[in-house]
Write a protein that holds these residues in place. Structure first.
Motif, PDB file in Angstrom:
ATOM      1  N   UNK A 132     -20.807  10.856   2.506  1.00 43.27           N
ATOM      2  CA  UNK A 132     -20.161   9.736   3.195  1.00 43.27           C
ATOM      3  C   UNK A 132     -20.474   8.369   2.613  1.00 43.27           C
ATOM      4  N   UNK A 133     -21.746   8.112   2.279  1.00 39.32           N
ATOM      5  CA  UNK A 133     -22.088   6.795   1.738  1.00 39.32           C
ATOM      6  C   UNK A 133     -21.371   6.550   0.422  1.00 39.32           C
ATOM      7  N   UNK A 134     -21.393   7.547  -0.457  1.00 35.72           N
ATOM      8  CA  UNK A 134     -20.671   7.415  -1.725  1.00 35.72           C
ATOM      9  C   UNK A 134     -19.183   7.247  -1.472  1.00 35.72           C
ATOM     10  N   UNK A 135     -18.661   7.946  -0.442  1.00 30.47           N
ATOM     11  CA  UNK A 135     -17.246   7.815  -0.114  1.00 30.47           C
ATOM     12  C   UNK A 135     -16.880   6.422   0.316  1.00 30.47           C
ATOM     13  N   UNK A 136     -17.721   5.823   1.159  1.00 28.08           N
ATOM     14  CA  UNK A 136     -17.459   4.451   1.616  1.00 28.08           C
ATOM     15  C   UNK A 136     -17.495   3.470   0.451  1.00 28.08           C
ATOM     16  N   UNK A 137     -18.525   3.587  -0.371  1.00 24.37           N
ATOM     17  CA  UNK A 137     -18.664   2.653  -1.493  1.00 24.37           C
ATOM     18  C   UNK A 137     -17.522   2.821  -2.487  1.00 24.37           C
ATOM     19  N   UNK A 138     -17.235   4.062  -2.866  1.00 24.11           N
ATOM     20  CA  UNK A 138     -16.181   4.314  -3.859  1.00 24.11           C
ATOM     21  C   UNK A 138     -14.821   3.875  -3.332  1.00 24.11           C
ATOM     22  N   UNK A 161      -2.560   2.720   2.122  1.00 24.78           N
ATOM     23  CA  UNK A 161      -1.900   3.675   1.242  1.00 24.78           C
ATOM     24  C   UNK A 161      -2.809   4.685   0.581  1.00 24.78           C
ATOM     25  N   UNK A 162      -4.037   4.287   0.235  1.00 26.36           N
ATOM     26  CA  UNK A 162      -4.925   5.203  -0.504  1.00 26.36           C
ATOM     27  C   UNK A 162      -6.290   5.346   0.172  1.00 26.36           C
ATOM     28  N   UNK A 163      -6.335   5.185   1.483  1.00 21.87           N
ATOM     29  CA  UNK A 163      -7.577   5.368   2.234  1.00 21.87           C
ATOM     30  C   UNK A 163      -8.159   6.753   2.027  1.00 21.87           C
ATOM     31  N   UNK A 164      -7.294   7.717   1.686  1.00 21.06           N
ATOM     32  CA  UNK A 164      -7.710   9.113   1.561  1.00 21.06           C
ATOM     33  C   UNK A 164      -8.722   9.338   0.437  1.00 21.06           C
ATOM     34  N   UNK A 165      -8.909   8.344  -0.420  1.00 20.39           N
ATOM     35  CA  UNK A 165      -9.951   8.461  -1.453  1.00 20.39           C
ATOM     36  C   UNK A 165     -11.297   8.790  -0.804  1.00 20.39           C
ATOM     37  N   UNK A 166     -11.503   8.245   0.378  1.00 21.18           N
ATOM     38  CA  UNK A 166     -12.767   8.495   1.087  1.00 21.18           C
ATOM     39  C   UNK A 166     -12.992   9.994   1.271  1.00 21.18           C
ATOM     40  N   UNK A 167     -11.973  10.725   1.707  1.00 28.53           N
ATOM     41  CA  UNK A 167     -12.129  12.161   1.952  1.00 28.53           C
ATOM     42  C   UNK A 167     -12.503  12.894   0.661  1.00 28.53           C
ATOM     43  N   UNK A 168     -11.880  12.499  -0.444  1.00 28.03           N
ATOM     44  CA  UNK A 168     -12.148  13.174  -1.715  1.00 28.03           C
ATOM     45  C   UNK A 168     -13.602  13.025  -2.124  1.00 28.03           C
ATOM     46  N   UNK A 169     -14.151  11.823  -1.975  1.00 23.45           N
ATOM     47  CA  UNK A 169     -15.530  11.573  -2.398  1.00 23.45           C
ATOM     48  C   UNK A 169     -16.528  12.055  -1.360  1.00 23.45           C
ATOM     49  N   UNK A 170     -16.267  11.733  -0.090  1.00 26.25           N
ATOM     50  CA  UNK A 170     -17.226  12.076   0.966  1.00 26.25           C
ATOM     51  C   UNK A 170     -17.353  13.587   1.155  1.00 26.25           C
TER      52      UNK A 170
END
Length: 495
Positions: free
Chosen positions: A80-86, A65-74
């Protein structure tokens, strides 16, 4: 063997539930998903098993449902690393929400294979859904009722809000789960009866709760499609402003011309030498401007919507996004958290929900994330005769999130019985009618001008009067009743 099956099945059921949300719109998927997880929980005898099953379900639900958080951070934050962790951290935290609801219902149900799925789990689910809408600034994304925006159950929303729609879903799922746990003719009839009853109540509430007033207004939404990297580049400011000025002049004569959230790439006070003459030109042509802009006042910064004039009117965003518009604990963490937050620095929260007056009508304004909070949008009523939501969903990338956000905006229009103008930077801009239907929608990631007429309306829906209190009371009283009648698990009763 049952334990080995429970966890994979819970993960799949959680992901299945997410298919109910936009853009997939599979309204029966949440019913099936919850029926599966409710029926499995009624067979679990240990707290450890219930916790594991509930949490894995939550991981499937949140991950899909909220996988898209990755795009916002990465893409727009720390890489990308911060996106994966966050994303991993936030999904892991979000998964606690359904887990708490499921384990609470399991505990209160006391192992009874009828009361647990039919009463305890549904009551616990909507209770947690209500609590999470306000606890710790609130987390309203993926509330279950949004999945039914295009079904007869949506007609419950002007009376009981999105949580009331959620109740209809979990009650139906609970009845099916009771039948799955102990198949039989009586329980099948019960499940069928509850499903038909919820749909029948929805159909019975299918009516207009508000009435049109005055003549329709001609409105244009300017979707600039300004990328985030370009938006805050000082060398691009003049070009961006020039694009919006030209788009505005192209629509002179419309009653309202609306710019999206923070369309101005500078503080409003820095752009008045362009905006004030534009507003006078617009007024001479019979148009009112409504502009999304950052605003500086004293030592504070606000995410605002402005109606230029003498004097200008301001709506300042009241419900800010943690780590998006301000960073909690920045003083403690120092530079560690500098990769999140707004490029202009932390915003301050506005205080007033008062509508803005434009084109002779009162606009109930929400900015971006605020549209996900039903009670806060209702704060602008009954004074507002139109709703306006401005947003910048560029942060979401080409994911499901812009469509989920639009789905929530539709629910606000339905709950309040007001048409909504939704202006976004990159999409999905839309005109939404008072029943939550999208009359016109723009493209994603394209510059566009959307033009339509909107109908101001007056009147108050039951939801605007009552907000979420009837559903909160039902959940709390129901759970207390089950607790007092001894349904809760004691040592030696499978707990």
């Amino acid at each position: 063997m049952r334990r080995l099956i429970n966890l994979p099945l819970a993960l799949v059921a959680g992901a299945l539930l997410a298919l109910g949300f936009a853009p997939f719109g599979q309204a029966l998927a949440p019913v099936a998903a919850l029926a599966i997880i409710f029926s499995r929980l009624t067979t679990i005898g240990t707290l450890r098993g219930a916790l594991a099953t509930g949490y894995v379900f939550g991981l499937g639900y949140a991950g899909a449902g909220v996988y898209w958080i990755y795009h916002s951070i990465a893409d727009y934050g720390g890489g990308p690393l911060a996106g994966v962790v966050a994303t991993a951290v936030l999904v892991a935290l979000f998964a606690l929400i359904p887990m708490i609801a499921l384990v609470s219902g399991w505990w209160v149900g006391g192992g009874n294979r009828l009361r647990t799925p039919l009463l305890a789990l549904p009551l616990a689910w909507i209770g947690v859904e209500w609590i999470r809408s306000w606890l710790a600034t609130g987390a309203t994304w993926l509330s279950l009722g949004y999945t039914q925006i295009d079904t007869p159950l949506a007609h419950l929303a002007p009376v009981f809000g999105v949580v009331g729609v959620s109740l209809a879903v979990v009650m139906t799922a609970g009845a099916i789960a009771a039948w799955l746990a102990q198949p039989g003719t009586r329980r099948f009839a019960l499940a069928l009866g509850i499903a038909l009853a919820t749909v029948s109540v929805g159909l019975a509430l299918d009516r207009d709760w508000t009435v049109p007033i005055d003549e329709p207004l001609s409105v244009s939404i300017l979707q600039g499609n300004i990328g985030q990297a370009r938006k805050w580049d000082p060398d691009e400011r003049g070009a961006i402003l020039g694009e919006y000025l030209q788009m505005t002049r192209d629509r002179f004569g419309d009653d309202l011309i609306v710019w999206p959230e923070t369309a101005l790439p500078v503080f409003y006070q820095q752009a008045t030498r362009w905006i004030d003459p534009l507003a006078r030109e617009a007024a001479d042509a019979g148009s009112s401007l409504v502009i999304g802009a950052p605003v500086a006042r004293d030592e504070n910064r606000y995410n605002a919507v402005v109606v230029p004039g003498d004097p200008p009117q301001f709506y300042e965003k009241r419900h800010l996004v943690p780590f998006g518009e301000y960073v909690p604990f920045r003083d403690i963490a120092g530079g560690v958290l500098d990769f999140v937050g707004t490029p202009l620095g932390d915003f301050s929260a506005g205080q007033s929900a008062a509508p803005l007056r434009a084109a002779g009508h009162d606009l109930g304004v929400s900015i971006c994330y605020e549209v996900t909070f039903g009670a806060e949008v209702a704060d602008t009523l009954p004074a507002a005769d139109l709703l306006l939501n401005v947003s910048n969903d560029a942060w979401f990338g080409a994911s499901t999130a812009p469509w989920q956000h639009l789905q929530m905006a539709r629910m606000r229009a339905l709950e309040t019985g007001r048409e909504m103008i939704r202006a976004t930077n990159t999409g999905v801009s839309a005109f939404i009618d008072s029943r939550g239907a999208v009359r016109q929608a723009g493209p994603l990631f394209e510059s566009a001008i959307l033009s339509a007429t909107v109908q101001p309306r007056a009147g108050t829906t039951p939801y605007v009067r009552w907000r979420d209190w009837p559903m909160a009371a039902l959940s709390m009283i129901g759970i207390a009743g089950l607790w007092l009648t001894g349904g809760w698990r004691r040592p030696g009763r499978g707990g």
